[in-house]
Design a protein around this motif. Structure first.
Motif, PDB file in Angstrom:
ATOM      1  N   LEU A 158       0.824  -1.201   0.000  1.00 42.91           N
ATOM      2  CA  LEU A 158       0.000   0.000   0.000  1.00 42.91           C
ATOM      3  C   LEU A 158       0.862   1.255   0.000  1.00 42.91           C
ATOM      4  O   LEU A 158       0.615   2.190  -0.782  1.00 42.91           O
ATOM      5  N   GLN A 159       1.874   1.295   0.862  1.00 47.78           N
ATOM      6  CA  GLN A 159       2.733   2.467   0.949  1.00 47.78           C
ATOM      7  C   GLN A 159       3.495   2.689  -0.370  1.00 47.78           C
ATOM      8  O   GLN A 159       3.641   3.824  -0.831  1.00 47.78           O
ATOM      9  N   ILE A 160       3.950   1.598  -0.965  1.00 49.95           N
ATOM     10  CA  ILE A 160       4.677   1.690  -2.232  1.00 49.95           C
ATOM     11  C   ILE A 160       3.769   2.216  -3.334  1.00 49.95           C
ATOM     12  O   ILE A 160       4.134   3.116  -4.100  1.00 49.95           O
ATOM     13  N   HIS A 161       2.549   1.660  -3.417  1.00 51.67           N
ATOM     14  CA  HIS A 161       1.603   2.094  -4.450  1.00 51.67           C
ATOM     15  C   HIS A 161       1.238   3.568  -4.280  1.00 51.67           C
ATOM     16  O   HIS A 161       1.104   4.300  -5.270  1.00 51.67           O
ATOM     17  N   MET A 162       1.061   3.992  -3.046  1.00 53.92           N
ATOM     18  CA  MET A 162       0.711   5.387  -2.805  1.00 53.92           C
ATOM     19  C   MET A 162       1.835   6.321  -3.240  1.00 53.92           C
ATOM     20  O   MET A 162       1.594   7.356  -3.873  1.00 53.92           O
ATOM     21  N   LEU A 163       3.076   5.956  -2.920  1.00 50.97           N
ATOM     22  CA  LEU A 163       4.205   6.781  -3.333  1.00 50.97           C
ATOM     23  C   LEU A 163       4.308   6.815  -4.854  1.00 50.97           C
ATOM     24  O   LEU A 163       4.498   7.891  -5.453  1.00 50.97           O
ATOM     25  N   ALA A 164       4.203   5.645  -5.492  1.00 52.78           N
ATOM     26  CA  ALA A 164       4.300   5.584  -6.949  1.00 52.78           C
ATOM     27  C   ALA A 164       3.204   6.424  -7.607  1.00 52.78           C
ATOM     28  O   ALA A 164       3.454   7.128  -8.597  1.00 52.78           O
ATOM     29  N   ALA A 165       1.983   6.362  -7.057  1.00 51.20           N
ATOM     30  CA  ALA A 165       0.880   7.140  -7.625  1.00 51.20           C
ATOM     31  C   ALA A 165       1.142   8.638  -7.497  1.00 51.20           C
ATOM     32  O   ALA A 165       0.856   9.410  -8.419  1.00 51.20           O
ATOM     33  N   GLN A 166       1.683   9.076  -6.365  1.00 55.88           N
ATOM     34  CA  GLN A 166       1.969  10.502  -6.168  1.00 55.88           C
ATOM     35  C   GLN A 166       3.084  10.982  -7.092  1.00 55.88           C
ATOM     36  O   GLN A 166       3.136  12.165  -7.443  1.00 55.88           O
ATOM     37  N   LEU A 167       3.959  10.060  -7.496  1.00 54.31           N
ATOM     38  CA  LEU A 167       5.037  10.394  -8.431  1.00 54.31           C
ATOM     39  C   LEU A 167       4.620  10.205  -9.882  1.00 54.31           C
ATOM     40  O   LEU A 167       5.351  10.593 -10.797  1.00 54.31           O
ATOM     41  N   GLY A 168       3.464   9.566 -10.104  1.00 56.69           N
ATOM     42  CA  GLY A 168       3.009   9.295 -11.462  1.00 56.69           C
ATOM     43  C   GLY A 168       3.737   8.142 -12.125  1.00 56.69           C
ATOM     44  O   GLY A 168       3.823   8.077 -13.351  1.00 56.69           O
ATOM     45  N   ILE A 169       4.234   7.206 -11.328  1.00 54.00           N
ATOM     46  CA  ILE A 169       4.998   6.080 -11.855  1.00 54.00           C
ATOM     47  C   ILE A 169       4.097   4.857 -12.000  1.00 54.00           C
ATOM     48  O   ILE A 169       3.472   4.404 -11.031  1.00 54.00           O
ATOM     49  N   GLY A 170       4.020   4.321 -13.220  1.00 54.95           N
ATOM     50  CA  GLY A 170       3.268   3.097 -13.461  1.00 54.95           C
ATOM     51  C   GLY A 170       4.212   1.921 -13.625  1.00 54.95           C
ATOM     52  O   GLY A 170       5.177   2.004 -14.382  1.00 54.95           O
ATOM     53  N   TYR A 171       3.956   0.832 -12.910  1.00 50.62           N
ATOM     54  CA  TYR A 171       4.778  -0.366 -13.018  1.00 50.62           C
ATOM     55  C   TYR A 171       3.876  -1.585 -12.888  1.00 50.62           C
ATOM     56  O   TYR A 171       2.707  -1.471 -12.491  1.00 50.62           O
ATOM     57  N   ALA A 172       4.381  -2.765 -13.259  1.00 50.55           N
ATOM     58  CA  ALA A 172       3.561  -3.973 -13.231  1.00 50.55           C
ATOM     59  C   ALA A 172       4.396  -5.171 -12.822  1.00 50.55           C
ATOM     60  O   ALA A 172       5.601  -5.235 -13.085  1.00 50.55           O
TER      61      ALA A 172
END
Length: 286
Positions: A158-172
């Motif tokens: 959850l913490q990782i996804h939230m940080l990535a979303a705030q940075l606009g980073i998409g990964y899979a």
């Protein structure tokens, strides 16, 4: 929310993996395979969140096994160079972090003085031991001690996804191959936690790193000469790096012209002033 820019993409499989280019769909990094990633992987890229603020309460664990908040790395004075990678990654992350390490070895600024570095794992299964091992390998390559301010963090999904979303980073994540596909990008964050700049690629020029940090710090780091040089360059979003700025170069040229013309005039004025003072003293004695 910003210009959609795909980073250099690859799905890290082996040393023969070839990173994709910005704007291309993500594919398996194994050059011998033409298998595409899942549909979610086509969303991999960077939606630049310039001007957005990161949540400083996001919780992680550092390379020493200590619980930390993202805000612990923002002191209101120094900008932060931030990367999202993962530590078991055999190709893209290693290529990117090795490229950054080579740049840091040639960079005249030291983390902990003018800026800080934070690398966050996007794999929630990774732990502090992996973070510490990865950090140690890069510090050894740089021939620096443990006081080198490059922090490696792990966290829950959850913490990782939230940080990535705030940075606009998409990964899979691909469960079949147990690998992540993600963009190769450096992010530069202001001392207050505001997203200021993105640099793409696997190799970086020290000047680009310095200019991005100076922009992120809004003038709080860098010498007067550094700031003067920065005024002659601007960030080119199409190339993802800094290039000469004609107006800035003209301003710099004008400043040099003033110096070239002004210094001799000042010398002549001072010599004439001394001559007049000497004549006045002689007349006073007479």
């Amino acid at each position: 929310m910003g210009l959609l820019v795909g980073g250099l993409l690859t799905f890290t499989m082996d040393a023969h993996a070839a990173p994709g280019r910005r704007g291309e769909g993500a594919q398996l990094g194994d050059a011998r395979s033409d298998k595409l990633l899942s549909p979610e992987a086509n969303e991999i890229g960077v939606d630049e969140m310039l001007g957005g603020f990161l949540d400083k309460d996001l919780a992680f664990v550092d390379h020493n096994g200590e619980e930390v908040k993202l805000g612990d790395y923002f002191d209101g004075e120094r900008p932060v160079l931030l990367t999202l990678n993962y530590f078991r990654c055999p190709t893209l992350c290693s290529l990117q972090l090795n490229g950054l390490t080579r740049t840091l070895d040639r960079f005249d600024w030291r983390p902990g003085e003018q800026y800080r570095i934070v690398t966050v794992s996007i794999d929630p299964r990774e732990d502090a031991r992996l973070a510490a091992d990865k950090r140690a390998s890069h510090l050894e390559a740089l021939n620096v001690g443990d006081d080198f301010d490059w922090n490696f963090l792990t966290g829950d999904a959850l913490q990782i996804h939230m940080l990535a979303a705030q940075l606009g980073i998409g990964y899979a994540y691909d469960a079949e191959q147990d690998q992540y596909a993600h963009p190769a990008v450096l992010m530069f964050i202001s001392p207050e936690g505001k997203v200021a700049r993105y640099l793409y690629g696997l190799e970086y020029q020290p000047s680009d790193i310095k200019f991005a940090l100076m922009e992120a710090a809004e003038g709080r780091v860098g010498s007067p000469v550094d700031k003067l040089i920065l005024s002659c360059f601007h960030y080119d979003a199409s190339s993802g790096e800094y290039g000469p700025f004609a107006m800035g170069i003209m301003r710099l040229g004008g400043a040099f012209m003033i110096l070239i013309v002004g210094i001799p005039l000042v010398l002549v004025w001072r010599r004439e002033r001394r001559r007049r003072n000497k004549i006045s003293q002689l007349e006073a004695r007479a």
